[in-house]
Design a protein around this motif. Sequence first.
Motif, mmCIF file in Angstrom:
data_model
loop_
_atom_site.group_PDB
_atom_site.id
_atom_site.type_symbol
_atom_site.label_atom_id
_atom_site.label_comp_id
_atom_site.label_asym_id
_atom_site.label_seq_id
_atom_site.Cartn_x
_atom_site.Cartn_y
_atom_site.Cartn_z
ATOM 1 N N GLU A 58 12.354 68.946 29.815
ATOM 2 C CA GLU A 58 11.767 70.172 30.345
ATOM 3 C C GLU A 58 10.251 70.039 30.305
ATOM 4 O OE1 GLU A 58 12.611 73.877 28.269
ATOM 5 O OE2 GLU A 58 11.466 75.041 29.732
ATOM 6 N N ASN A 117 9.859 75.365 34.735
ATOM 7 C CA ASN A 117 9.918 76.837 34.666
ATOM 8 C C ASN A 117 9.260 77.467 35.885
ATOM 9 O OD1 ASN A 117 10.980 77.416 31.802
ATOM 10 N ND2 ASN A 117 9.370 75.903 31.461
ATOM 11 N N GLU A 149 14.084 76.430 36.400
ATOM 12 C CA GLU A 149 14.507 77.403 35.386
ATOM 13 C C GLU A 149 13.911 78.765 35.715
ATOM 14 O OE1 GLU A 149 13.788 76.229 31.367
ATOM 15 O OE2 GLU A 149 14.980 74.399 31.541
ATOM 16 N N ASP A 179 17.278 80.639 32.503
ATOM 17 C CA ASP A 179 16.578 80.479 31.234
ATOM 18 C C ASP A 179 16.792 81.714 30.361
ATOM 19 O OD1 ASP A 179 14.987 79.154 29.453
ATOM 20 O OD2 ASP A 179 13.178 79.197 30.687
ATOM 21 N N LYS A 200 20.799 78.251 30.091
ATOM 22 C CA LYS A 200 20.110 77.865 28.868
ATOM 23 C C LYS A 200 20.277 78.983 27.844
ATOM 24 C CE LYS A 200 16.747 75.044 28.689
ATOM 25 N NZ LYS A 200 15.396 74.427 28.769
ATOM 26 N N GLU A 236 19.041 76.036 23.365
ATOM 27 C CA GLU A 236 17.606 75.898 23.077
ATOM 28 C C GLU A 236 17.300 76.096 21.603
ATOM 29 O OE1 GLU A 236 14.929 77.698 26.616
ATOM 30 O OE2 GLU A 236 15.800 79.178 25.288
HETATM 31 CA CA CA Z 1 12.423 77.147 30.026
#
Ligand code: CA
Length: 276
Positions: A58, A117, A149, A179, A200, A236
């Motif tokens: 990421e 992101n 994301e 996310d 996520k 995460e």
């Molecule tokens: Ca993220």
Amino acid sequence: AKQVAPGSHVFFNQEMADEIQERLRISNDLQQALANNELTLYFQPQQRVSDNKPVGVEALLRWLPPGKTPIPPGVFIPVAEETSLICDIGNWVLLEACSSFDRWQQAGIKVGSLSVNISARQFHSAGFIAHLSLLLQQYPSCRQHLILEVTEGVFLENLTESRSRMAQIKTLGVNISIDDFGTGYSSFAYLRELPVDELKLDRSFIQYIDQRPQDKAIIACLLNLARTLNMDVVAEGIETQQQLATLSELNCPSYQGYLRARPMPEAELIEWLKPL
Ligand code: CA
Ligand code: C2E
Ligand code: CA
Ligand code: CA
């Protein structure tokens, strides 16, 4: 009634004024920072729960003002999100991430997927799909590897518009991940409507997975949901071996967290990915 000290409303107003001033300052400095190359990307590896095989990275934005302490994204991203500055920054992040990924591909370094992101404003901005499309023409190696994301907030406004955007994104060979899944206000209904590839699981669910049976039950439930809907899952914020063992017991596919690796500069990532 609440006792209010004389003149305290003046203090409150001053506090608000200071806050606005501070935000303005950050916003101005951030514009400069973008122009002066003070923004950089760090990369945090993601790996499979079953055998720790690396499956992706990421990209996480860092602001490193020369001679000063780094400013965390939690401070400057929300300020940037108030204006179209987030679109400029976000497009820069996409370009930078894809050019890095392309470099790795050229060098024969396998990183798996590349997650970036995207904030709601950027996702809904007029030029977004065109930018993405051009970028993938420039870096075709990112096709089928790039994952955007987005948070659930993206779909709150306009589900129909979001659906058509996501369809266009999918046509470009780009995947979509939700996310901080489960922390927003939305119902699960949008999962039925939208082509989501990955969830996520937010750190706030993972943190006490071994202390709170409720949290473990929620994670187990979300993993079942993802399995049924054929979605990939990344947990995460894994910090302990115990958390990883619990995720393994629950058959979570992959994870990301300080236990294995922190976000790091590109050069460190290359070293990190080299087999021992
Ligand atoms: Ca993220
Ligand atoms: P996020 O997308 O949820 O990213 C995960 C955050 O958790 C990152 O913080 C990461 O460094 C941190 N993290 C990863 N593993 C662990 C762990 O084991 N323990 C703990 N305590 N934290 C862990 P970071 O890099 O400070 O980023 C914060 C947030 O800023 C991100 O949350 C994301 O919402 C936003 N952000 C970062 N880069 C970008 C960007 O390029 N564009 C946009 N729109 N937002 C960004
Ligand atoms: Ca999160
Ligand atoms: Ca994946």
